[in-house]
Design a protein around this motif. Sequence first.
Motif, PDB file in Angstrom:
ATOM      1  N   PHE A  73       3.061   8.472   0.334  1.00 19.97           N
ATOM      2  CA  PHE A  73       1.968   7.582   1.522  1.00 19.97           C
ATOM      3  C   PHE A  73       0.161   8.389   0.791  1.00 19.97           C
ATOM      4  O   PHE A  73      -0.085   6.771   1.385  1.00 19.97           O
ATOM      5  N   SER A  97      -0.165   7.031   8.285  1.00 22.02           N
ATOM      6  CA  SER A  97      -1.362   6.155   8.838  1.00 22.02           C
ATOM      7  C   SER A  97      -2.094   5.270   8.176  1.00 22.02           C
ATOM      8  O   SER A  97      -3.388   6.496   7.242  1.00 22.02           O
ATOM      9  N   LEU A 109       6.108   0.835  11.285  1.00 22.23           N
ATOM     10  CA  LEU A 109       6.886   0.904  10.332  1.00 22.23           C
ATOM     11  C   LEU A 109       8.079   1.925  10.422  1.00 22.23           C
ATOM     12  O   LEU A 109       8.167   2.442  10.967  1.00 22.23           O
ATOM     13  N   VAL A 145      13.630   3.851   3.599  1.00 22.76           N
ATOM     14  CA  VAL A 145      12.380   4.591   3.226  1.00 22.76           C
ATOM     15  C   VAL A 145      12.572   3.820   1.602  1.00 22.76           C
ATOM     16  O   VAL A 145      11.037   3.995   1.695  1.00 22.76           O
ATOM     17  N   ILE A 148      10.789   0.905   2.102  1.00 20.47           N
ATOM     18  CA  ILE A 148       9.558   1.215   2.603  1.00 20.47           C
ATOM     19  C   ILE A 148       8.283   1.485   1.730  1.00 20.47           C
ATOM     20  O   ILE A 148       7.555   0.769   1.308  1.00 20.47           O
ATOM     21  N   ILE A 166      -1.231  -0.288   9.308  1.00 22.65           N
ATOM     22  CA  ILE A 166       0.147   0.379   9.105  1.00 22.65           C
ATOM     23  C   ILE A 166       0.046   1.909   9.964  1.00 22.65           C
ATOM     24  O   ILE A 166      -0.333   1.962   8.839  1.00 22.65           O
ATOM     25  N   THR A 167       1.530   1.927  10.422  1.00 23.98           N
ATOM     26  CA  THR A 167       1.463   3.231  11.012  1.00 23.98           C
ATOM     27  C   THR A 167       2.906   3.141  10.242  1.00 23.98           C
ATOM     28  O   THR A 167       4.185   2.351  10.547  1.00 23.98           O
ATOM     29  N   VAL A 168       3.295   4.182  10.194  1.00 22.40           N
ATOM     30  CA  VAL A 168       4.873   4.459   9.779  1.00 22.40           C
ATOM     31  C   VAL A 168       5.562   5.846  10.313  1.00 22.40           C
ATOM     32  O   VAL A 168       4.599   6.893  10.487  1.00 22.40           O
ATOM     33  N   LEU A 170       8.643   8.114  10.751  1.00 25.57           N
ATOM     34  CA  LEU A 170      10.290   8.054  10.035  1.00 25.57           C
ATOM     35  C   LEU A 170      10.179   9.833  11.521  1.00 25.57           C
ATOM     36  O   LEU A 170       9.932  10.574  10.887  1.00 25.57           O
TER      37      LEU A 170
END
Length: 435
Positions: A73, A97, A109, A145, A148, A166-168, A170
């Motif tokens: 990321f 983020s 996400l 994942v 993504i 976008i914020t992911v 998990l």
Amino acid sequence: MPRLAALACVLLFALPVAAAQPALAPVEQRITSAVDAGNGDAVALLRRMVEQSSGTHHHAGVEAVAALLKPEFEALGFTVEWKPMAHTGRAGHLIASHRGNGKGQRMLLIGHLDTVFEPDNAFTGFRIEGNHAIGPGVGDDKGGVAVILLALRALHAAGALRDADITVVLTGDEEDVGQPVAQARADLIAAGKRADVALDFENLSHADGRDMGAIARRSSNTWTLTVRGETGHSAGIFSEAMGDGAAFELARILAAFHAELPEPNLTFNVGLLGGGEQAAFAADKTRLDASGKDNIVPGIALARGDFRTLSVEQTRRVGEKMRAIVARHLPRTDATLEIEENYPPMAPTAGNRALLAKLNEVNRDLGLEAMGELDPLSRGAGDISFVAADVDGLVGMGASGGNSHAEGEYIELDSLPKQAKRAALLMHRLALTPR
């Protein structure tokens, strides 16, 4: 003009004209090409994730998967944070983020790092057989994942990620959420309140061989029933002094659940029960110990199960009906019912349907079949439900596969690029849509 030619001309213009297939914009063509180019790397990353065991209670394994993903990321310009969750009895969550230009839709996400397979499970490793990638958690949710990251990498390669917000999130405990739930899901809920759209990357849904869009998930609620009665020699059963005993009261309650609770979109189950002269649940309530004799009226009976609903109102209504049934005691018995609301429902909404319509525009432009609405009974509970009250959402943006939670869990490898293209184009268009 001859009459036949004139008639032919009239007929020609009278015929319906097929709608032209919309072409992908140049940047969208770059995105889809980047997905194809990056698919091999996505499979390699998937292998590395699956080969690292990360059962929910294997905290070091969950954190190791997070450490594997952190640089992936960061390479795309995301700020990555590991949120330890020792206070909830779990490993933690990975939150990545990316702040855009502040103009387009803010996207959340959702996926998870953990699996149901703890390190002592016999199902281990990663292998490819034809179009199938097989391994513990390969679909639920490490394939999601991988989708993504394949989609985000493609957006980045095409120059389309820069302005996207976008914020992911998990989570590290989706398969067995930490306690208290309010603390275990506080970061996810906060991310949902900030977002305009939530996309859940668990497995793609199917019905009759067709890809389906899921706009709803049902809740997951646990109930525990404790019944007590008089105990003594069985010769006195049903007498005024002895009453009906705990076992018959338990049976009466469960039979009434079966007869009186059924309604659309509700399921309820008894997962564990027992009783006798003595009975007690183990600490984790997945086992119980009971002892008694055939000639002793049982003084205690226990049962535990779940019920699943499609709306907050339905959860409330069903809980009230269950409590009313429990309160109708047989002679000289008593009973208590405890209900734990673990996962809230994600009700089908107009906003969710509108989001599915946007995804179907992407399907059309990719030459894929439109996705219908999946029956909510076909999906279990999931993390997106915690943000469903605050944001429109879609479920099932992850890979296509089968045998989830079982030995032989697999995904179809060709679903990785297909799902990544769907997700990347939808995210790109949402990023261009004003808030």
